[in-house]
Design a protein around this motif. Structure first.
Motif, PDB file in Angstrom:
ATOM      1  N   UNK A  45      40.497  11.708 -50.250  1.00 52.65           N
ATOM      2  CA  UNK A  45      41.839  12.194 -50.569  1.00 52.65           C
ATOM      3  C   UNK A  45      42.607  12.522 -49.297  1.00 52.65           C
ATOM      4  N   UNK A  46      41.905  13.048 -48.291  1.00 48.78           N
ATOM      5  CA  UNK A  46      42.549  13.327 -47.010  1.00 48.78           C
ATOM      6  C   UNK A  46      43.113  12.070 -46.380  1.00 48.78           C
ATOM      7  N   UNK A  47      42.388  10.952 -46.508  1.00 50.54           N
ATOM      8  CA  UNK A  47      42.895   9.677 -45.986  1.00 50.54           C
ATOM      9  C   UNK A  47      44.168   9.257 -46.716  1.00 50.54           C
ATOM     10  N   UNK A  48      44.204   9.498 -48.025  1.00 51.19           N
ATOM     11  CA  UNK A  48      45.414   9.172 -48.789  1.00 51.19           C
ATOM     12  C   UNK A  48      46.587  10.053 -48.373  1.00 51.19           C
ATOM     13  N   UNK A  49      46.291  11.303 -48.024  1.00 49.13           N
ATOM     14  CA  UNK A  49      47.343  12.198 -47.533  1.00 49.13           C
ATOM     15  C   UNK A  49      47.940  11.636 -46.248  1.00 49.13           C
ATOM     16  N   UNK A  50      47.076  11.174 -45.347  1.00 48.90           N
ATOM     17  CA  UNK A  50      47.555  10.594 -44.095  1.00 48.90           C
ATOM     18  C   UNK A  50      48.353   9.317 -44.347  1.00 48.90           C
ATOM     19  N   UNK A  51      47.864   8.492 -45.279  1.00 50.47           N
ATOM     20  CA  UNK A  51      48.595   7.260 -45.593  1.00 50.47           C
ATOM     21  C   UNK A  51      49.989   7.586 -46.120  1.00 50.47           C
ATOM     22  N   UNK A  52      50.080   8.605 -46.961  1.00 45.35           N
ATOM     23  CA  UNK A  52      51.384   9.013 -47.498  1.00 45.35           C
ATOM     24  C   UNK A  52      52.288   9.541 -46.396  1.00 45.35           C
ATOM     25  N   UNK A  53      51.699  10.321 -45.466  1.00 45.18           N
ATOM     26  CA  UNK A  53      52.482  10.868 -44.356  1.00 45.18           C
ATOM     27  C   UNK A  53      53.036   9.752 -43.476  1.00 45.18           C
ATOM     28  N   UNK A  54      52.214   8.741 -43.239  1.00 41.76           N
ATOM     29  CA  UNK A  54      52.673   7.612 -42.428  1.00 41.76           C
ATOM     30  C   UNK A  54      53.742   6.827 -43.178  1.00 41.76           C
ATOM     31  N   UNK A  55      53.565   6.670 -44.479  1.00 40.39           N
ATOM     32  CA  UNK A  55      54.513   5.891 -45.280  1.00 40.39           C
ATOM     33  C   UNK A  55      55.906   6.502 -45.266  1.00 40.39           C
ATOM     34  N   UNK A  56      55.977   7.828 -45.215  1.00 38.92           N
ATOM     35  CA  UNK A  56      57.295   8.478 -45.207  1.00 38.92           C
ATOM     36  C   UNK A  56      57.751   8.849 -43.802  1.00 38.92           C
ATOM     37  N   UNK A  57      56.944   8.506 -42.804  1.00 40.15           N
ATOM     38  CA  UNK A  57      57.353   8.706 -41.419  1.00 40.15           C
ATOM     39  C   UNK A  57      56.985  10.040 -40.800  1.00 40.15           C
ATOM     40  N   UNK A  58      56.285  10.918 -41.551  1.00 44.47           N
ATOM     41  CA  UNK A  58      55.968  12.234 -40.999  1.00 44.47           C
ATOM     42  C   UNK A  58      54.946  12.150 -39.864  1.00 44.47           C
ATOM     43  N   UNK A  59      53.949  11.280 -40.020  1.00 45.49           N
ATOM     44  CA  UNK A  59      52.882  11.211 -39.026  1.00 45.49           C
ATOM     45  C   UNK A  59      53.369  10.665 -37.687  1.00 45.49           C
ATOM     46  N   UNK A  60      54.552  10.045 -37.667  1.00 44.79           N
ATOM     47  CA  UNK A  60      55.086   9.530 -36.401  1.00 44.79           C
ATOM     48  C   UNK A  60      55.336  10.654 -35.404  1.00 44.79           C
ATOM     49  N   UNK A  61      55.409  11.896 -35.896  1.00 42.00           N
ATOM     50  CA  UNK A  61      55.564  13.040 -35.000  1.00 42.00           C
ATOM     51  C   UNK A  61      54.404  13.125 -34.016  1.00 42.00           C
ATOM     52  N   UNK A  62      53.221  12.749 -34.478  1.00 45.51           N
ATOM     53  CA  UNK A  62      52.053  12.776 -33.590  1.00 45.51           C
ATOM     54  C   UNK A  62      52.219  11.799 -32.440  1.00 45.51           C
ATOM     55  N   UNK A  63      52.840  10.669 -32.741  1.00 43.56           N
ATOM     56  CA  UNK A  63      53.014   9.637 -31.726  1.00 43.56           C
ATOM     57  C   UNK A  63      54.081  10.038 -30.708  1.00 43.56           C
ATOM     58  N   UNK A  64      55.086  10.780 -31.176  1.00 47.21           N
ATOM     59  CA  UNK A  64      56.198  11.131 -30.297  1.00 47.21           C
ATOM     60  C   UNK A  64      56.001  12.475 -29.595  1.00 47.21           C
ATOM     61  N   UNK A  65      55.181  13.338 -30.168  1.00 44.87           N
ATOM     62  CA  UNK A  65      55.035  14.695 -29.630  1.00 44.87           C
ATOM     63  C   UNK A  65      53.588  14.990 -29.269  1.00 44.87           C
ATOM     64  N   UNK A  66      53.337  15.107 -27.967  1.00 46.83           N
ATOM     65  CA  UNK A  66      51.992  15.464 -27.516  1.00 46.83           C
ATOM     66  C   UNK A  66      51.635  16.873 -27.973  1.00 46.83           C
TER      67      UNK A  66
END
Length: 205
Positions: free
Chosen positions: A47-68
Motif C-alpha cells: 500500500x505504501x508503494x501505491x501511495x508513492x505512485x499516487x504522489x508521483x501521479x499528481x506531482x507531489x513527489x517531484x518535491x523530492x527531486x527539486x528540494x534537497x
C-alpha cells in the motif's frame, strides 16, 4: 503498454525487491511470529508503494527531486521510525526475557500493517524510483493513469515476493522453533532495523 515492457518492468521490480532493505527485514522480523504477521506487513508495504505512485501521479513527489531539504527531512523521518521500531523490538525482547511469555513480543496485525506502510511511505528511495524509473516505462499519453498502473504492478510484485518470503521464514522458524533461537533472531532483527535507521539518518547529513 506492450507485454515485453510489462515483463521488463516487473523483472526490474523483482530485482529491486531481492536487494535487502528495511521492508524486507520488517517482514522477516514479523514472520518470526507467524506467516500471517509477515503477510500483513507486506500488505502495508505494498500500500505504501501505491501511495508513492499516487504522489508521483499528481506531482507531489517531484518535491523530492527539486528540494534537497525535503529529501533530507523525509530521510531523517524514515530513519527515526526505523530506530523506533528497532528499539521497541529490543524492549519487547527484554520484557520477554524478564519472565513474560515469549509471545508477548509478537506483533498485533494492525501494528504489523502500519509498520510496513509507514516504513515504505517514509522511504524516499521508493519515491525516487517512481520519479526516475517509472516514467521510462509509462507509454506516451498515458500520464497519471500509466503511473498508477505501474505503481500497482510494483506493489503486486513486492506483495508476491514478500508473501513468499513470509511463508518461507515462518516455516523455517517452525522448523527450528526454540526459545533461544527466537530470542536471538529478535535481537538481530532489532539491531538490523536500528542500524538501518541510524545509517539513513547519517546519510541524510
Amino acid at each position: 503498454m506492450t507485454l515485453d515492457a510489462v515483463l521488463a518492468f516487473c523483472a526490474l521490480c523483482l530485482l529491486l525487491e531481492l536487494t535487502p532493505g528495511p521492508n524486507t527485514f520488517l517482514v522477516l522480523r514479523h514472520s518470526l511470529h507467524g506467516a500471517r504477521a509477515g503477510v500483513v506487513t507486506a500488505l502495508g508495504s505494498a500500500l505504501g508503494a501505491l501511495v508513492w505512485a499516487s504522489a508521483v501521479a499528481v506531482g507531489l513527489a517531484a518535491l523530492l527531486e527539486r528540494s534537497a531539504q525535503a529529501y533530507q527531512v523525509l530521510k531523517v523521518a524514515g530513519g527515526c521510525y526505523l530506530v523506533h521500531l528497532g528499539v521497541r523490538t529490543f524492549l519487547a525482547h527484554r520484557r520477554a526475557s524478564s519472565g513474560e511469555p515469549l509471545t508477548a513480543a509478537a506483533p498485533r496485525m494492525p501494528t504489523a500493517f502500519r509498520s510496513g506502510l509507514v516504513s515504505c511511505v517514509l522511504n524516499p528511495k521508493v519515491g525516487l524510483f517512481f520519479l526516475a524509473v517509472v516514467p521510462q516505462f509509462v507509454p506516451a499519453g498515458a500520464g497519471a493513469r500509466g503511473t498508477l498502473l505501474l505503481g500497482a504492478l510494483e506493489a503486486g510484485v513486492a506483495l508476491l515476493y514478500l508473501t513468499v518470503l513470509s511463508h518461507v521464514a515462518a516455516r523455517a522458524v517452525e522448523w527450528i522453533r526454540r526459545p533461544r533461537v527466537t530470542r536471538t533472531l529478535d535481537r538481530v532483527s532489532a539491531a538490523v532495523l536500528t542500524a538501518f535507521g541510524v545509517g539513513t539518518i547519517a546519510g541524510a547529513r
